[in-house]
Design a protein around this motif. Structure first.
Motif, PDB file in Angstrom:
ATOM      1  N   SER A  77      20.168 -20.834  12.634  1.00 22.39           N
ATOM      2  CA  SER A  77      19.198 -20.457  11.468  1.00 22.39           C
ATOM      3  C   SER A  77      17.692 -20.744  11.771  1.00 22.39           C
ATOM      4  CB  SER A  77      19.586 -21.408  10.397  1.00 22.39           C
ATOM      5  OG  SER A  77      19.447 -22.813  10.546  1.00 22.39           O
ATOM      6  N   VAL A  78      17.375 -21.891  12.597  1.00 23.92           N
ATOM      7  CA  VAL A  78      15.978 -22.098  13.003  1.00 23.92           C
ATOM      8  C   VAL A  78      15.542 -20.822  13.685  1.00 23.92           C
ATOM      9  CG1 VAL A  78      14.467 -23.613  14.244  1.00 23.92           C
ATOM     10  CG2 VAL A  78      16.462 -24.704  12.756  1.00 23.92           C
ATOM     11  N   LEU A  79      16.090 -20.304  14.540  1.00 24.39           N
ATOM     12  CA  LEU A  79      15.701 -19.215  15.334  1.00 24.39           C
ATOM     13  C   LEU A  79      15.646 -18.018  14.593  1.00 24.39           C
ATOM     14  CD1 LEU A  79      15.144 -18.085  18.528  1.00 24.39           C
ATOM     15  CD2 LEU A  79      17.760 -17.574  18.307  1.00 24.39           C
ATOM     16  N   THR A  80      16.506 -17.849  13.434  1.00 25.67           N
ATOM     17  CA  THR A  80      16.462 -16.623  12.723  1.00 25.67           C
ATOM     18  C   THR A  80      15.123 -16.729  11.864  1.00 25.67           C
ATOM     19  OG1 THR A  80      18.900 -16.364  12.811  1.00 25.67           O
ATOM     20  CG2 THR A  80      17.686 -15.364  11.164  1.00 25.67           C
ATOM     21  N   SER A  81      14.752 -17.870  11.101  1.00 27.33           N
ATOM     22  CA  SER A  81      13.664 -18.092  10.556  1.00 27.33           C
ATOM     23  C   SER A  81      12.444 -17.824  11.333  1.00 27.33           C
ATOM     24  CB  SER A  81      13.741 -19.386   9.743  1.00 27.33           C
ATOM     25  OG  SER A  81      13.699 -20.502  10.621  1.00 27.33           O
ATOM     26  N   ALA A  82      12.466 -18.523  12.581  1.00 30.76           N
ATOM     27  CA  ALA A  82      11.398 -18.438  13.575  1.00 30.76           C
ATOM     28  C   ALA A  82      10.954 -16.847  13.741  1.00 30.76           C
ATOM     29  CB  ALA A  82      11.474 -19.157  14.676  1.00 30.76           C
ATOM     30  N   VAL A  83      12.086 -16.169  14.074  1.00 30.59           N
ATOM     31  CA  VAL A  83      11.884 -14.892  14.527  1.00 30.59           C
ATOM     32  C   VAL A  83      11.315 -13.751  13.306  1.00 30.59           C
ATOM     33  CG1 VAL A  83      13.439 -12.664  14.961  1.00 30.59           C
ATOM     34  CG2 VAL A  83      13.502 -14.687  16.140  1.00 30.59           C
ATOM     35  N   ALA A  84      11.757 -14.246  11.964  1.00 33.23           N
ATOM     36  CA  ALA A  84      11.431 -13.705  10.909  1.00 33.23           C
ATOM     37  C   ALA A  84       9.983 -13.758  10.640  1.00 33.23           C
ATOM     38  CB  ALA A  84      12.257 -13.980   9.545  1.00 33.23           C
ATOM     39  N   THR A  85       9.565 -15.118  11.106  1.00 26.46           N
ATOM     40  CA  THR A  85       8.038 -15.481  10.712  1.00 26.46           C
ATOM     41  C   THR A  85       7.441 -14.624  11.691  1.00 26.46           C
ATOM     42  OG1 THR A  85       8.689 -17.753  10.021  1.00 26.46           O
ATOM     43  CG2 THR A  85       6.530 -17.330  10.876  1.00 26.46           C
ATOM     44  N   GLU A  86       7.843 -14.552  13.008  1.00 27.44           N
ATOM     45  CA  GLU A  86       7.137 -13.808  14.061  1.00 27.44           C
ATOM     46  C   GLU A  86       6.988 -12.283  13.696  1.00 27.44           C
ATOM     47  OE1 GLU A  86       6.757 -13.439  18.834  1.00 27.44           O
ATOM     48  OE2 GLU A  86       8.460 -14.741  17.864  1.00 27.44           O
ATOM     49  N   LEU A  87       8.167 -11.720  13.171  1.00 31.14           N
ATOM     50  CA  LEU A  87       8.221 -10.319  12.832  1.00 31.14           C
ATOM     51  C   LEU A  87       7.176 -10.058  11.631  1.00 31.14           C
ATOM     52  CD1 LEU A  87      11.769  -9.502  12.895  1.00 31.14           C
ATOM     53  CD2 LEU A  87      10.069  -8.507  14.560  1.00 31.14           C
ATOM     54  N   ALA A  88       6.939 -11.128  10.835  1.00 28.39           N
ATOM     55  CA  ALA A  88       5.963 -10.787   9.655  1.00 28.39           C
ATOM     56  C   ALA A  88       4.604 -10.937  10.144  1.00 28.39           C
ATOM     57  CB  ALA A  88       6.275 -11.935   8.748  1.00 28.39           C
ATOM     58  N   GLU A  89       4.316 -11.832  11.254  1.00 32.53           N
ATOM     59  CA  GLU A  89       2.980 -11.754  11.851  1.00 32.53           C
ATOM     60  C   GLU A  89       2.735 -10.812  12.477  1.00 32.53           C
ATOM     61  OE1 GLU A  89       2.876 -15.104  14.428  1.00 32.53           O
ATOM     62  OE2 GLU A  89       2.980 -16.621  12.926  1.00 32.53           O
ATOM     63  N   ILE A  90       3.637  -9.930  13.392  1.00 35.93           N
ATOM     64  CA  ILE A  90       3.360  -8.783  14.076  1.00 35.93           C
ATOM     65  C   ILE A  90       3.116  -7.475  13.106  1.00 35.93           C
ATOM     66  CG2 ILE A  90       4.433  -6.914  15.645  1.00 35.93           C
ATOM     67  CD1 ILE A  90       6.039  -9.364  16.836  1.00 35.93           C
ATOM     68  N   GLN A  91       3.868  -7.681  11.910  1.00 38.07           N
ATOM     69  CA  GLN A  91       3.897  -6.422  10.869  1.00 38.07           C
ATOM     70  C   GLN A  91       2.336  -6.891  10.134  1.00 38.07           C
ATOM     71  OE1 GLN A  91       7.402  -6.942   8.664  1.00 38.07           O
ATOM     72  NE2 GLN A  91       8.136  -5.285   9.499  1.00 38.07           N
ATOM     73  N   GLY A  92       1.978  -7.771   9.862  1.00 41.55           N
ATOM     74  CA  GLY A  92       0.613  -8.282   9.171  1.00 41.55           C
ATOM     75  C   GLY A  92      -0.639  -7.572  10.350  1.00 41.55           C
ATOM     76  N   GLN A  93      -0.361  -8.060  11.568  1.00 47.38           N
ATOM     77  CA  GLN A  93      -1.465  -7.373  12.464  1.00 47.38           C
ATOM     78  C   GLN A  93      -1.217  -6.073  12.654  1.00 47.38           C
ATOM     79  OE1 GLN A  93      -0.293  -9.372  16.144  1.00 47.38           O
ATOM     80  NE2 GLN A  93      -1.094 -11.349  15.475  1.00 47.38           N
ATOM     81  N   LEU A  94      -0.056  -5.302  12.470  1.00 51.93           N
ATOM     82  CA  LEU A  94      -0.023  -3.857  12.767  1.00 51.93           C
ATOM     83  C   LEU A  94      -0.729  -3.132  11.334  1.00 51.93           C
ATOM     84  CD1 LEU A  94       3.531  -3.284  14.094  1.00 51.93           C
ATOM     85  CD2 LEU A  94       1.134  -2.809  15.230  1.00 51.93           C
ATOM     86  N   ALA A  95      -0.378  -3.976  10.097  1.00 47.92           N
ATOM     87  CA  ALA A  95      -0.949  -3.476   8.939  1.00 47.92           C
ATOM     88  C   ALA A  95      -2.450  -3.729   8.672  1.00 47.92           C
ATOM     89  CB  ALA A  95      -0.402  -4.108   7.730  1.00 47.92           C
ATOM     90  N   GLU A  96      -3.046  -4.351   9.264  1.00 53.58           N
ATOM     91  CA  GLU A  96      -4.489  -4.796   9.666  1.00 53.58           C
ATOM     92  C   GLU A  96      -5.310  -3.587  10.728  1.00 53.58           C
ATOM     93  OE1 GLU A  96      -5.436  -8.553  10.881  1.00 53.58           O
ATOM     94  OE2 GLU A  96      -4.400  -9.470   8.998  1.00 53.58           O
TER      95      GLU A  96
END
Length: 162
Positions: A77-96
């Motif tokens: 569950s910790v790994l899944t939440s960390a991956v979700a956070t990292e994916l959100a960061e990547i999506q934010g960078q791509l959106a910018e």
């Protein structure tokens, strides 16, 4: 230079044993390349690229695979939440626009004076040029010939010149 030294000593040992030792030396060099090639086949696609082309589920799977699955339920569950956070960061960078016009770059944009990439490209070219112009490669290839032309027995200098 440690790799060059190791390659020299392997070649030196192998070529003294047989006439066809050079074949063995080249065959040994193929092993790391094959390991690298097969290892690359096992790697997943880049999560950033997968997000860029709209394959979000595959990006999450790839990132989970890259980060490694934990052994316990809590670590999962910790790994899944960390991956979700990292994916959100990547999506934010791509959106910018952190990766806009993917694959649509050109040389003039790369080398323009407003781009920081111009400095990086010039620095990389300068380092490579200085490495080639320092003369080490010439000494490695022609060292024994140079010593022989100077009147020395070139055999003791083989380990020095690689």
């Amino acid at each position: 230079t440690a790799g060059i030294l190791a390659a020299f000593w392997i070649d030196h040992v192998v070529n003294q044993e047989t006439e066809s030792g050079w074949r063995f030396a080249i065959g040994v060099q193929l092993v790391p390349g094959m390991v690298l090639g097969l290892g690359m086949l096992a790697m997943p696609r880049s999560p950033r690229w997968l997000l860029l082309v709209g394959r979000d589920a595959e990006a999450e799977t790839a990132l989970l695979q890259l980060r490694g699955a934990g052994g316990t339920q809590q670590s999962e569950s910790v790994l899944t939440s960390a991956v979700a956070t990292e994916l959100a960061e990547i999506q934010g960078q791509l959106a910018e626009g952190g990766c806009r016009d993917a694959g649509g770059g050109n040389w003039s944009a790369l080398l323009s004076s407003v781009s920081y990439m111009r400095r990086l490209v010039c620095l990389g070219m300068l380092i490579q040029m200085l490495q080639q112009l320092c003369g080490m490669n010439a000494f490695m290839y022609y060292g024994t010939n140079i010593f022989e032309m100077l009147g020395y027995n070139p055999q003791p200098f083989n380990p020095v010149s690689g």
